[in-house]
Design a protein around this motif. Structure first.
Motif, PDB file in Angstrom:
ATOM      1  N   ALA A 141      -1.861   4.049  -8.871  1.00  0.00           N
ATOM      2  CA  ALA A 141      -2.939   4.349  -9.815  1.00  0.00           C
ATOM      3  C   ALA A 141      -4.286   4.493  -9.128  1.00  0.00           C
ATOM      4  CB  ALA A 141      -3.018   3.264 -10.889  1.00  0.00           C
ATOM      5  N   GLY A 142      -4.325   4.485  -7.795  1.00  0.00           N
ATOM      6  CA  GLY A 142      -5.547   4.753  -7.048  1.00  0.00           C
ATOM      7  C   GLY A 142      -6.680   3.783  -7.299  1.00  0.00           C
ATOM      8  N   GLY A 143      -6.364   2.511  -7.575  1.00  0.00           N
ATOM      9  CA  GLY A 143      -7.410   1.525  -7.825  1.00  0.00           C
ATOM     10  C   GLY A 143      -7.997   1.581  -9.211  1.00  0.00           C
ATOM     11  N   SER A 144      -7.315   2.219 -10.142  1.00  0.00           N
ATOM     12  CA  SER A 144      -7.796   2.347 -11.519  1.00  0.00           C
ATOM     13  C   SER A 144      -7.982   0.983 -12.180  1.00  0.00           C
ATOM     14  CB  SER A 144      -6.791   3.178 -12.325  1.00  0.00           C
ATOM     15  OG  SER A 144      -6.907   2.966 -13.705  1.00  0.00           O
ATOM     16  N   TYR A 145      -9.119   0.793 -12.845  1.00  0.00           N
ATOM     17  CA  TYR A 145      -9.324  -0.454 -13.589  1.00  0.00           C
ATOM     18  C   TYR A 145      -8.443  -0.513 -14.837  1.00  0.00           C
ATOM     19  CZ  TYR A 145     -13.645  -1.083 -10.851  1.00  0.00           C
ATOM     20  OH  TYR A 145     -14.558  -1.241  -9.840  1.00  0.00           O
ATOM     21  N   ALA A 146      -8.182   0.629 -15.462  1.00  0.00           N
ATOM     22  CA  ALA A 146      -7.437   0.647 -16.723  1.00  0.00           C
ATOM     23  C   ALA A 146      -5.934   0.487 -16.522  1.00  0.00           C
ATOM     24  CB  ALA A 146      -7.722   1.940 -17.486  1.00  0.00           C
ATOM     25  N   PHE A 147      -5.398   0.925 -15.357  1.00  0.00           N
ATOM     26  CA  PHE A 147      -3.952   1.001 -15.198  1.00  0.00           C
ATOM     27  C   PHE A 147      -3.421   0.330 -13.932  1.00  0.00           C
ATOM     28  CE2 PHE A 147      -5.391   4.947 -17.406  1.00  0.00           C
ATOM     29  CZ  PHE A 147      -4.917   4.625 -18.672  1.00  0.00           C
ATOM     30  N   SER A 148      -4.250  -0.360 -13.176  1.00  0.00           N
ATOM     31  CA  SER A 148      -3.810  -0.980 -11.928  1.00  0.00           C
ATOM     32  C   SER A 148      -4.296  -2.417 -11.834  1.00  0.00           C
ATOM     33  CB  SER A 148      -4.334  -0.186 -10.721  1.00  0.00           C
ATOM     34  OG  SER A 148      -4.190  -0.927  -9.523  1.00  0.00           O
ATOM     35  N   TYR A 149      -3.353  -3.367 -11.679  1.00  0.00           N
ATOM     36  CA  TYR A 149      -3.754  -4.750 -11.484  1.00  0.00           C
ATOM     37  C   TYR A 149      -4.516  -4.937 -10.181  1.00  0.00           C
ATOM     38  CZ  TYR A 149      -3.551  -9.570 -10.019  1.00  0.00           C
ATOM     39  OH  TYR A 149      -3.904 -10.801  -9.537  1.00  0.00           O
ATOM     40  N   ILE A 150      -4.030  -4.330  -9.087  1.00  0.00           N
ATOM     41  CA  ILE A 150      -4.687  -4.532  -7.792  1.00  0.00           C
ATOM     42  C   ILE A 150      -5.997  -3.764  -7.696  1.00  0.00           C
ATOM     43  CG2 ILE A 150      -2.561  -5.107  -6.582  1.00  0.00           C
ATOM     44  CD1 ILE A 150      -2.444  -2.281  -5.498  1.00  0.00           C
ATOM     45  N   GLY A 151      -6.226  -2.805  -8.604  1.00  0.00           N
ATOM     46  CA  GLY A 151      -7.529  -2.163  -8.686  1.00  0.00           C
ATOM     47  C   GLY A 151      -8.489  -2.976  -9.531  1.00  0.00           C
ATOM     48  N   TYR A 152      -7.991  -3.519 -10.641  1.00  0.00           N
ATOM     49  CA  TYR A 152      -8.811  -4.334 -11.545  1.00  0.00           C
ATOM     50  C   TYR A 152      -9.175  -5.661 -10.894  1.00  0.00           C
ATOM     51  CZ  TYR A 152     -10.252  -6.437 -16.024  1.00  0.00           C
ATOM     52  OH  TYR A 152     -10.963  -7.041 -17.043  1.00  0.00           O
ATOM     53  N   SER A 156     -13.597  -3.786   2.466  1.00  0.00           N
ATOM     54  CA  SER A 156     -12.682  -4.457   3.381  1.00  0.00           C
ATOM     55  C   SER A 156     -11.548  -3.512   3.758  1.00  0.00           C
ATOM     56  CB  SER A 156     -12.114  -5.720   2.722  1.00  0.00           C
ATOM     57  OG  SER A 156     -11.228  -5.362   1.667  1.00  0.00           O
ATOM     58  N   LEU A 157     -10.847  -3.843   4.837  1.00  0.00           N
ATOM     59  CA  LEU A 157      -9.715  -3.030   5.260  1.00  0.00           C
ATOM     60  C   LEU A 157      -8.617  -3.046   4.205  1.00  0.00           C
ATOM     61  CD1 LEU A 157      -9.503  -4.069   9.025  1.00  0.00           C
ATOM     62  CD2 LEU A 157     -10.633  -2.069   8.027  1.00  0.00           C
ATOM     63  N   GLY A 158      -8.462  -4.162   3.515  1.00  0.00           N
ATOM     64  CA  GLY A 158      -7.484  -4.230   2.436  1.00  0.00           C
ATOM     65  C   GLY A 158      -7.831  -3.292   1.292  1.00  0.00           C
ATOM     66  N   THR A 159      -9.122  -3.157   0.985  1.00  0.00           N
ATOM     67  CA  THR A 159      -9.544  -2.230  -0.059  1.00  0.00           C
ATOM     68  C   THR A 159      -9.262  -0.789   0.354  1.00  0.00           C
ATOM     69  OG1 THR A 159     -11.268  -3.761  -0.788  1.00  0.00           O
ATOM     70  CG2 THR A 159     -11.498  -1.458  -1.459  1.00  0.00           C
ATOM     71  N   ASP A 160      -9.543  -0.466   1.605  1.00  0.00           N
ATOM     72  CA  ASP A 160      -9.277   0.889   2.102  1.00  0.00           C
ATOM     73  C   ASP A 160      -7.805   1.262   1.920  1.00  0.00           C
ATOM     74  OD1 ASP A 160     -11.922   1.210   2.884  1.00  0.00           O
ATOM     75  OD2 ASP A 160     -11.549   0.581   4.944  1.00  0.00           O
ATOM     76  N   VAL A 161      -6.913   0.351   2.308  1.00  0.00           N
ATOM     77  CA  VAL A 161      -5.480   0.643   2.226  1.00  0.00           C
ATOM     78  C   VAL A 161      -5.003   0.632   0.776  1.00  0.00           C
ATOM     79  CG1 VAL A 161      -3.188  -0.203   2.878  1.00  0.00           C
ATOM     80  CG2 VAL A 161      -5.036  -0.174   4.551  1.00  0.00           C
ATOM     81  N   MET A 162      -5.541  -0.255  -0.036  1.00  0.00           N
ATOM     82  CA  MET A 162      -5.165  -0.290  -1.445  1.00  0.00           C
ATOM     83  C   MET A 162      -5.429   1.043  -2.128  1.00  0.00           C
ATOM     84  SD  MET A 162      -6.649  -0.495  -4.742  1.00  0.00           S
ATOM     85  CE  MET A 162      -8.233  -1.291  -4.587  1.00  0.00           C
ATOM     86  N   LEU A 163      -6.589   1.640  -1.870  1.00  0.00           N
ATOM     87  CA  LEU A 163      -6.938   2.902  -2.515  1.00  0.00           C
ATOM     88  C   LEU A 163      -5.992   4.028  -2.117  1.00  0.00           C
ATOM     89  CD1 LEU A 163     -10.827   2.702  -2.207  1.00  0.00           C
ATOM     90  CD2 LEU A 163      -9.464   2.437  -4.290  1.00  0.00           C
ATOM     91  N   LEU A 164      -5.370   3.926  -0.939  1.00  0.00           N
ATOM     92  CA  LEU A 164      -4.432   4.946  -0.474  1.00  0.00           C
ATOM     93  C   LEU A 164      -3.013   4.717  -0.980  1.00  0.00           C
ATOM     94  CD1 LEU A 164      -5.527   5.326   3.261  1.00  0.00           C
ATOM     95  CD2 LEU A 164      -5.929   6.967   1.419  1.00  0.00           C
ATOM     96  N   THR A 165      -2.608   3.459  -1.166  1.00  0.00           N
ATOM     97  CA  THR A 165      -1.206   3.153  -1.442  1.00  0.00           C
ATOM     98  C   THR A 165      -0.954   2.611  -2.844  1.00  0.00           C
ATOM     99  OG1 THR A 165      -1.443   0.924  -0.504  1.00  0.00           O
ATOM    100  CG2 THR A 165      -0.788   2.699   1.000  1.00  0.00           C
ATOM    101  N   ASP A 166      -1.978   2.532  -3.668  1.00  0.00           N
ATOM    102  CA  ASP A 166      -1.826   2.149  -5.070  1.00  0.00           C
ATOM    103  C   ASP A 166      -1.471   3.397  -5.874  1.00  0.00           C
ATOM    104  OD1 ASP A 166      -1.981   1.222  -7.654  1.00  0.00           O
ATOM    105  OD2 ASP A 166      -4.125   0.790  -7.610  1.00  0.00           O
TER     106      ASP A 166
END
Length: 533
Positions: A221-232, A209-219
């Motif tokens: 922790a880069g979408g990390s499962y171990a250290f990011s809520y919005i990645g997990y 999704s477009l939200g996933t694309d932007v999340m990976l750029l602006t998180d």
């Protein structure tokens, strides 16, 4: 209506597919490297009359010492392997289908434990993508990628984590999650299309999704499962539900013009709507077959100005599905029949089950809207990140029924179309900073919060009155970790995450009398390594 559910073998089928994918990608990669070593075609598309550029992966030692790509005839094989070792203060027995680990506070977590932690900074998996010119400035593009669990060899499968716990008492659960990966052969992306250097790129298929694309750029922790809520948890990137962080049967358009970029996305309705009845006494004979109306659309507008990047995203998704818990059953203190309303069976089907409950999930259905703004500052020593999303959810305009299809070929034998007393509003914000300690080591701090309104009717929420999942509440997570690159392809990391919930967000089963989380917090230190190619 479907009357039977396909069989999904929990071990042999998943391991066989994972092994075949691994063998296929490794063979293609080996062929690519050998072809390049023998003076094969270049990795980059050559303009007519332009000089050829040597491929940096032309030799084996360059693959080991650089971050060059395994590319041949415009086709690139890529992947990652990420695994670690961790401890959680309130966790569950490991589930081989769970690809996200156990760093985030879990509604059923009850004991401290050591565990092998999968996919900490990045999803383990393999992919193959291509970009081949067929006319000057015009290219055919495609991508097919899939994630696996590095510690079990099984395809990433959130739905199956719930299914293997169906009917069990809560104290016997293993780790159960919800997510967009549901055992599909290509559970990340699977699309093809056409790209133009002037007119942009159009692709169709299963896409982030477009939200996933932007999340990976602006998180941070880069979408990390171990250290990011919005990645997990993909609630933010999916615009309200984590299953929607990837859209099936979707067309996506992207265009970059100077410092400005834009994107649009549309998902076509697919699947089966099931059989629905609002009656408290209904059977398979008198329910109404429903048509799936799960179309979605969204847009993204952003730009780069110097070291700043900003994006604004809107997403709308009809009949979004959330799977919160395994199905109840004889051992879980509830009747083993199906329901149109909720998991405590206030509207049970009378007579035989509409479909077999085997290999099925229980879903809450809503219509979702989300607006997000996010950005980052890309400095030399410090990179700063921040974002905010406003999500509003309502009961679906078109209900789904028992037997409706969910992701990955699974079906829902329990469906809830009236979970919300009134409009539910989520506000998600995040911020963080990444510090370049030296040329090989980064230190990252991040903080995330998700707030929900009081959408209970009547709005009576207190310790004395009893909390419900419809009461106001919040989930918070903070993390700190260091990542050191030993080589361009191999890095090691160590860090910790702490998360907690309170209020209505701390209710585990979203119905009266409001069953709470077993523990409202989780502390999760993790250490591990990652290899990418």
């Amino acid at each position: 209506m479907h009357t039977t559910i396909g069989s999904f073998d929990p071990s042999r089928r998943g391991r066989l597919i994972s092994a075949l994918l691994f063998a296929f990608f490794m063979i293609v990669g080996s062929v690519a490297v050998r072809a390049q070593q023998a003076g094969g075609p270049e990795t980059k598309v050559q303009q007519a009359g332009s000089p050829k550029t040597p491929d940096p992966c032309g030799k084996g030692h360059e693959f080991a010492s650089t971050d060059c790509t395994l590319t041949w005839h415009g086709i690139t094989v890529y992947g990652a392997y990420d695994i670690g070792f961790g401890w959680v203060s309130h966790g569950l027995p490991v589930n081989g289908y769970n690809y996200e680990g156990e760093s985030l506070v879990n509604r059923n977590g009850y004991q401290h434990r050591f565990l092998v932690a999968p996919n900490n900074l990045q999803q383990t998996g393999f992919g193959i993508r291509g970009k081949e010119q067929f006319l000057p400035g015009w290219f055919v593009v495609f991508n097919a990628s899939s994630g696996i669990n590095p510690n079990s060899g099984l395809l990433a499968n959130a739905s199956k984590t719930d299914i293997v716990n169906n009917g069990l008492p809560r104290e016997s659960y293993s780790m159960a999650i919800d997510g967009a990966r549901a055992g599909q052969v290509f559970n990340d992306e699977y699309y093809g299309g056409v790209s133009s250097t002037i007119f942009g790129t159009v692709t169709f298929g299963r896409q982030r999704s477009l939200g996933t694309d932007v999340m990976l750029l602006t998180d941070p922790a880069g979408g990390s499962y171990a250290f990011s809520y919005i990645g997990y948890n993909g609630t933010m990137s999916g615009g309200g539900d984590t299953e929607d962080s990837r859209w099936d049967d979707a067309i996506k358009y992207r265009l970059v013009h100077g410092p400005v970029h834009l994107a649009a996305m549309y998902k076509f309705a697919d699947g089966n709507g099931g059989c629905y009845s609002a009656s408290s006494t209904w059977t398979a004979a008198n329910c109404t077959p429903e048509t799936a109306h799960n179309n979605a659309y969204g847009g993204d507008l952003g730009g780069v100005l110097g070291k700043f990047l900003v994006d604004a995203v809107y997403q709308h998704y009809n009949q979004a599905i959330s799977v919160l818990n395994p199905l109840l059953g004889p051992q879980s203190l509830a009747a083993p029949y199906q329901s149109t309303t909720n998991s405590i069976n206030t509207h049970p089907i009378t007579g035989a089950n509409l479909i077999s409950p085997d290999d099925t999930v229980y879903g809450i259905v809503t219509d979702n809207n989300a607006i997000m703004g996010a950005g980052k500052y890309n400095g030399e020593l410090f990179k700063f990140y921040a974002g905010f999303e406003y999500i509003w959810q309502n009961n679906p305009h078109n209900p789904l029924g028992v037997g409706a299809s969910d992701q990955g070929g699974y079906f829902m034998s329990g469906v809830e179309d009236n979970n919300l007393d009134s409009e539910k509003i989520l506000r998600v914000w995040w911020t963080g900073v990444k510090y370049a300690y030296d040329s090989k080591t980064d230190i990252t701090f991040a903080w995330y919060e998700q707030l929900q309104n009081n959408f209970r009717v009547p709005q009576t929420c207190s310790v004395e009155a009893g909390f419900r999942a419809s009461c106001a509440g919040a989930l918070n997570e903070g993390s700190l970790y260091a990542d050191h690159h030993f080589t361009k392809r191999f890095d090691g990391f160590a860090g910790l995450a702490y998360s907690f919930v309170y209020g209505g967000a701390a209710i585990a089963i979203p119905h009266g009398p409001g069953v709470p989380y077993l523990h409202n917090s989780n502390f999760a230190p993790t250490v591990g390594g990652r290899f990418t190619f």
